[in-house]
Scaffold this active site. Structure first.
Site, short mmCIF file in Angstrom:
data_model
loop_
_atom_site.label_atom_id
_atom_site.label_comp_id
_atom_site.label_asym_id
_atom_site.label_seq_id
_atom_site.Cartn_x
_atom_site.Cartn_y
_atom_site.Cartn_z
N ARG A 1 0.86 -1.18 0.00
CA ARG A 1 0.00 0.00 0.00
C ARG A 1 0.90 1.23 0.00
O ARG A 1 1.97 1.22 0.62
CB ARG A 1 -0.88 0.04 1.25
CG ARG A 1 -2.09 -0.85 1.21
CD ARG A 1 -3.19 -0.32 0.30
NE ARG A 1 -4.38 -1.13 0.40
CZ ARG A 1 -4.69 -2.14 -0.42
NH1 ARG A 1 -3.89 -2.45 -1.43
NH2 ARG A 1 -5.79 -2.84 -0.25
N GLU B 1 -4.19 7.21 -4.51
CA GLU B 1 -4.51 6.65 -5.84
C GLU B 1 -5.91 7.08 -6.25
O GLU B 1 -6.80 7.11 -5.42
CB GLU B 1 -4.47 5.12 -5.78
CG GLU B 1 -3.11 4.57 -5.45
CD GLU B 1 -3.13 3.06 -5.26
OE1 GLU B 1 -4.16 2.42 -5.58
OE2 GLU B 1 -2.13 2.53 -4.79
N HIS C 1 -1.41 0.36 -9.86
CA HIS C 1 -1.96 -0.65 -8.95
C HIS C 1 -2.51 -1.87 -9.72
O HIS C 1 -3.72 -2.10 -9.75
CB HIS C 1 -3.06 -0.03 -8.07
CG HIS C 1 -3.37 -0.85 -6.85
ND1 HIS C 1 -3.80 -0.30 -5.67
CD2 HIS C 1 -3.32 -2.19 -6.62
CE1 HIS C 1 -4.01 -1.25 -4.77
NE2 HIS C 1 -3.72 -2.42 -5.34
C1 8YV Z 1 -6.85 -4.90 -6.07
C2 8YV Z 1 -5.82 -4.87 -3.71
O1 8YV Z 1 -6.20 -4.10 -7.01
O2 8YV Z 1 -6.05 -7.04 -2.82
C3 8YV Z 1 -6.00 -5.84 -2.60
O3 8YV Z 1 -6.12 -5.39 -1.45
O4 8YV Z 1 -5.62 -3.72 -3.49
C4 8YV Z 1 -5.81 -5.36 -5.12
O5 8YV Z 1 -5.82 -6.71 -5.23
C5 8YV Z 1 -8.07 -4.27 -5.62
O6 8YV Z 1 -8.67 -4.90 -4.57
C6 8YV Z 1 -9.08 -4.09 -6.75
O7 8YV Z 1 -9.55 -2.87 -6.58
#
Ligand code: 8YV
Length: 311
Positions: free
Chosen positions: A230, A259, A277
């Site tokens: 993150r 983001e 991301h």
């Molecule tokens: C995805 C994520 O891009 O798993 C997570 O926490 O941040 C990523 O896998 C996201 O959840 C899709 O918006």
């Protein structure tokens, strides 16, 4: 009448179609749906969101009928799990599925920097090849990789790093049993003994800005930072300074604090490779994640505990 669901981020069309078949979907990301969503708020019983988007407590408070928040991802840092529980709301994630793809993006960022892949791409496209030489890259073989946060993704990155002939070390909140890799006492101690530092750590209050100016100084002028967790585990101000002043050698970033509105300074920082991301963003993984989201929501409406509830 079909139950109402709020969809915070778009999903794959096939997954949205599966939800559409059984529920009335309200798409928060479509500006023209805003009035219809406002009217549906009291009826919404499920929210489907992304790990990076989550759902704020303000939003939870506006949804009196809410019973499940299904995260299409593994990060729970954008949902207040205790607050959700206090309102009897299940929160679900998609564990296990995205591990290997996220580790792959980490390797892609590392190699892009060591072997100057994006730099080479720009060089060729600019027509510079016939005119001048291209600088040598660096080999991963024999280099030391430091993994910050040795969960599933960290371990998957470590396995890949070993295959590239790298030495693996890690820092983790607790000692990881049955792990032959060298454990370090702090993020700074790990960075000091790493050529590549990879942030795979879950975002919590305790890990915010764990990669700070001190850790970046310890990583050193040849060191590379890769962030696949993150944005807020890295102090972005310190990172931009470190990149611009040559305190570290480069950074490969898949995640950012704000983001998708990243700090413009990242676009001009030297030796950086930026991704929007995309860690889990493959067809195969997003399909499997979406199917688990559908299963979790389905279980909730069938009156049982969703299979991958985390709170
Ligand atoms: C995805 C994520 O891009 O798993 C997570 O926490 O941040 C990523 O896998 C996201 O959840 C899709 O918006």
């Amino acid at each position: 009448m079909k139950p109402d669901i709020l969809l915070v981020e778009p999903l794959m069309p096939v997954i949205e179609a599966a939800l559409d078949a059984n529920y009335r979907l309200h798409r928060l990301y479509r500006a023209d749906d805003a009035r219809e969503i406002e009217a549906a708020l009291p009826r919404i019983r499920a929210v489907v969101t992304g790990g990076g988007s989550g759902l704020s407590n303000d939003w939870i408070s506006r949804l009196p009928a809410l019973g499940v928040i299904a995260i299409n991802g593994v990060g729970t840092d954008k949902v207040d799990l205790k607050f959700a529980r206090s309102r009897n709301i299940d929160v679900t994630t998609t564990p296990g599925i995205l591990t290997e793809d996220v580790a792959d993006i980490g390797v892609a960022l590392m190699l892009a920097l060591l072997r100057r892949v994006t730099e080479g791409d720009r060089f060729v496209r600019a027509g510079r090849w016939p005119q001048t030489g291209f600088p040598l890259g660096r080999s991963p073989r024999g280099k030391r990789v430091g993994i910050l946060g040795l969960g599933q993704i960290g371990k998957a990155f470590g396995r890949r790093a070993e295959a590239f002939g790298m030495q693996v070390g890690y820092w983790n909140r607790s000692l990881v049993p049955d792990c032959a890799w060298k454990s370090f006492g702090s993020a700074a101690a790990l960075a000091a003994e790493s050529d590549v530092l990879v942030a795979c750590i879950a975002a919590t209050a305790a890990t915010q800005n764990i990669v700070d100016a001190e850790v970046l100084r310890a990583l050193g002028s040849d060191g590379i930072l890769v962030n696949i967790s993150r944005g807020n585990v890295v102090d972005e101000t310190a990172l931009l300074e470190a990149l611009n002043d040559g305190v570290i050698g480069g950074a490969g970033l898949d995640v950012f604090v704000d983001e998708p509105n990243i700090r413009p300074a990242f676009c001009n920082a030297p030796n950086t490779v930026l991704m929007p991301h995309q860690g889990s963003a493959t067809y195969e993984t997003r399909l499997a994640m979406g199917e688990l989201v559908v299963a979790n929501v389905g279980a909730y409406f069938a009156g049982s505990t969703p299979p991958t509830t985390v709170n």
